[in-house]
Scaffold this motif. Sequence first.
Motif: not given
Length: 320
Positions: A57-61, A77-87, A92-98
């Motif tokens: 997750p991001p450094p802040s989280e 929840r953190v991964l969904f927030e991260r995926m929402a920021e990606l195209t 990177e989006h496929e990695h978070v989705r996996a």
Amino acid sequence: MQTQGSAKDEGDAPAAPVPVPEQAAEATATTSATPPIPTAAPAPAASVPTPPGPAAPPPSEASTMDPGRVDVRTLTRVLFERMAELTPGTPEHEHVRAALIEVNLPLVRYAAARFRGRSEPMEDVVQVGTIGLINAIDRFDPTRGVQFPTYALPTILGEIKRYFRDNVRTMHVPRRLQELWVQVSAAMEDLTVAHGRMPKIPEIAANLRIPEEDVRACLDAGRAYNATSLEATQENDGGLALLDRLGYEDSALTHVEHRDMVRHLMVQLPDRERQIVMLRFFGNLTQSQISTELGMSQMHVSRLLARIFARLRSGNTWDN
């Protein structure tokens, strides 16, 4: 200056030469530049290898969470927030989705465990449930304030039920019996463990508080999962196939009574008329051929046939 310094240090220790200001500055610089000698170096801590996991997750989280004790809901929840920021479509989006799929696989196994009593392998059920999980991840909207497991579980169960409904059963079973069969199979497992034997129909009905007729209907519906081939050999029947032991409907069976009636009427005919009927309908000869065979005119053969038909119809009880 030397006399005063010697008199001051007389009683304590042997007199040491007092450096001049330039020498004192050099000594101070040399002393401050020399690092202190450590007494004992601390032993390095043993490094524990961390298993590969989802994207960090991001450094802040991540700074507020313990990576070894992170909650699945929080990580989701953190991964969904991260995926929402990606195209969508980027690596990177496929990695978070996996990573989301991998983190929530226990939810799929939990849903697949409800169908443990079915004849399908559990690996196939888990694969079907994973398809439902992927669909839930692609459709989930975190802004609605709903927890992801609450949203994903019905989607996973629906995908598994659709698989059993469309691809597994060899016969169509009403939805009510399909849902009731899940309860009956679970009750059978519990009663088998409790009594050490297969439960009887009244025991299952009493456990579920449903009529015995519904239990029998569910047991019949449960057999719709497996179909036996008619050409499969049966070991208990000497290697005979089921098709060899099944009867078939004789197409000529319905005409047996008619034949018996015709045979009874034919006996009552005179010999010449019976011979004409035999030549016409059993020998497949024409009236001209019959006239040649019997030495009479074709017109006479036609009149005899008409008289024979009238006599046979008058004695045929089927026409009355």
